[in-house]
Design a protein around this motif. Sequence first.
Motif, mmCIF file in Angstrom:
data_model
loop_
_atom_site.group_PDB
_atom_site.id
_atom_site.type_symbol
_atom_site.label_atom_id
_atom_site.label_comp_id
_atom_site.label_asym_id
_atom_site.label_seq_id
_atom_site.Cartn_x
_atom_site.Cartn_y
_atom_site.Cartn_z
ATOM 1 N N MET A 1 53.342 27.443 66.291
ATOM 2 C CA MET A 1 52.270 26.685 66.946
ATOM 3 C C MET A 1 52.647 26.431 68.405
ATOM 4 O O MET A 1 53.768 26.056 68.702
ATOM 5 C CB MET A 1 52.053 25.361 66.200
ATOM 6 C CG MET A 1 50.876 24.558 66.703
ATOM 7 S SD MET A 1 50.540 23.110 65.674
ATOM 8 C CE MET A 1 49.971 23.908 64.179
ATOM 9 N N SER A 2 51.683 26.663 69.292
ATOM 10 C CA SER A 2 51.974 26.518 70.710
ATOM 11 C C SER A 2 52.226 25.061 71.053
ATOM 12 O O SER A 2 51.734 24.157 70.387
ATOM 13 C CB SER A 2 50.788 27.048 71.531
ATOM 14 O OG SER A 2 49.708 26.151 71.446
ATOM 15 N N PRO A 3 53.006 24.806 72.125
ATOM 16 C CA PRO A 3 53.270 23.415 72.519
ATOM 17 C C PRO A 3 51.997 22.622 72.760
ATOM 18 O O PRO A 3 51.911 21.444 72.439
ATOM 19 C CB PRO A 3 54.106 23.569 73.784
ATOM 20 C CG PRO A 3 54.745 24.906 73.649
ATOM 21 C CD PRO A 3 53.737 25.758 72.949
ATOM 22 N N ARG A 4 50.982 23.253 73.348
ATOM 23 C CA ARG A 4 49.754 22.520 73.643
ATOM 24 C C ARG A 4 49.059 22.085 72.360
ATOM 25 O O ARG A 4 48.582 20.958 72.260
ATOM 26 C CB ARG A 4 48.821 23.392 74.474
ATOM 27 C CG ARG A 4 47.549 22.658 74.883
ATOM 28 C CD ARG A 4 46.805 23.402 75.976
ATOM 29 N NE ARG A 4 45.597 22.680 76.348
ATOM 30 C CZ ARG A 4 44.375 23.160 76.184
ATOM 31 N NH1 ARG A 4 44.184 24.331 75.633
ATOM 32 N NH2 ARG A 4 43.321 22.465 76.558
ATOM 33 N N VAL A 5 48.981 22.961 71.378
ATOM 34 C CA VAL A 5 48.380 22.584 70.104
ATOM 35 C C VAL A 5 49.161 21.429 69.490
ATOM 36 O O VAL A 5 48.585 20.470 68.971
ATOM 37 C CB VAL A 5 48.330 23.779 69.135
ATOM 38 C CG1 VAL A 5 47.819 23.345 67.770
ATOM 39 C CG2 VAL A 5 47.464 24.891 69.695
ATOM 40 N N GLU A 6 50.466 21.510 69.543
ATOM 41 C CA GLU A 6 51.291 20.469 68.951
ATOM 42 C C GLU A 6 51.092 19.126 69.654
ATOM 43 O O GLU A 6 51.089 18.072 69.019
ATOM 44 C CB GLU A 6 52.765 20.870 68.992
ATOM 45 C CG GLU A 6 53.669 19.961 68.175
ATOM 46 C CD GLU A 6 53.242 19.838 66.728
ATOM 47 O OE1 GLU A 6 53.220 18.698 66.222
ATOM 48 O OE2 GLU A 6 52.917 20.871 66.107
ATOM 49 N N THR A 7 50.915 19.156 70.970
ATOM 50 C CA THR A 7 50.668 17.920 71.713
ATOM 51 C C THR A 7 49.364 17.262 71.280
ATOM 52 O O THR A 7 49.303 16.050 71.044
ATOM 53 C CB THR A 7 50.622 18.213 73.228
ATOM 54 O OG1 THR A 7 51.893 18.701 73.652
ATOM 55 C CG2 THR A 7 50.272 16.966 74.011
ATOM 56 N N VAL A 8 48.312 18.057 71.170
ATOM 57 C CA VAL A 8 47.012 17.521 70.760
ATOM 58 C C VAL A 8 47.070 17.073 69.307
ATOM 59 O O VAL A 8 46.519 16.027 68.940
ATOM 60 C CB VAL A 8 45.900 18.567 70.976
ATOM 61 C CG1 VAL A 8 44.549 18.016 70.527
ATOM 62 C CG2 VAL A 8 45.829 18.980 72.441
#
Length: 226
Positions: A1-8
């Motif tokens: 999972m990309s960092p951006r997805v994980e942040t959201v």
Amino acid sequence: MSPRVETVRAAFRAECARLAEILAGLDEADLDRPTGCPPWTVRELIAHVRTGVGRVTDMLAAPAPPTAEVDAAAYFGAAKFTPEVDAARIAGGRRDARQVDLDALPADLERVWRAADAAVAAAPPERVVRTRHGDAMRLVEFLRTRVVEVGVHGLDLAAALDRRPWLTAPAAEVIADLLTGGRAVPAGLRWDRLTLIRKTTGRAALTGVERAEIDAAGFRWLAFGG
């Protein structure tokens, strides 16, 4: 999972968990209070939020469109929320609220948001979903809209319940980034994230000077419909 997805995703988890905690302390009188989202009561607004959270699981269970067509800001475009769509949204919240069991409310929200989170965790990072408006968008973009729904309506619920806002820091960061389009808030406004969100979503009045600053900065004005 990309960092951006994980942040959201982390923001989604934090805000949903916080709302479930709040629900555990409500009584029937609290649920019958009016909100700043007329004609909904607290009970009806909670039902609307719960339904919105559950859309994640439903969309991921459906076939994936081939390509994304809109982003989170376009999802909240005013053109999407015609009088007919808005009327159906309001009626849906009221219908769902009639099925709310106070004792089961916190556990039900917990079950729904955790199911959504598990579905996101199992999906490919670039997964595309189709919204209830018929548009195709990347999962991470749709998840951003869920953070906005839970977070901003959380502000509405806090106001209706005469409580301090409980907006979590991860959710505030995601919502502010969407509202500003990643731009810096004009220094002259001296706003923190909570003030930014309240002002640019109509939860607090803007002065003429503030509106001019916001317009010049190119911030996005969102329409809310879930």
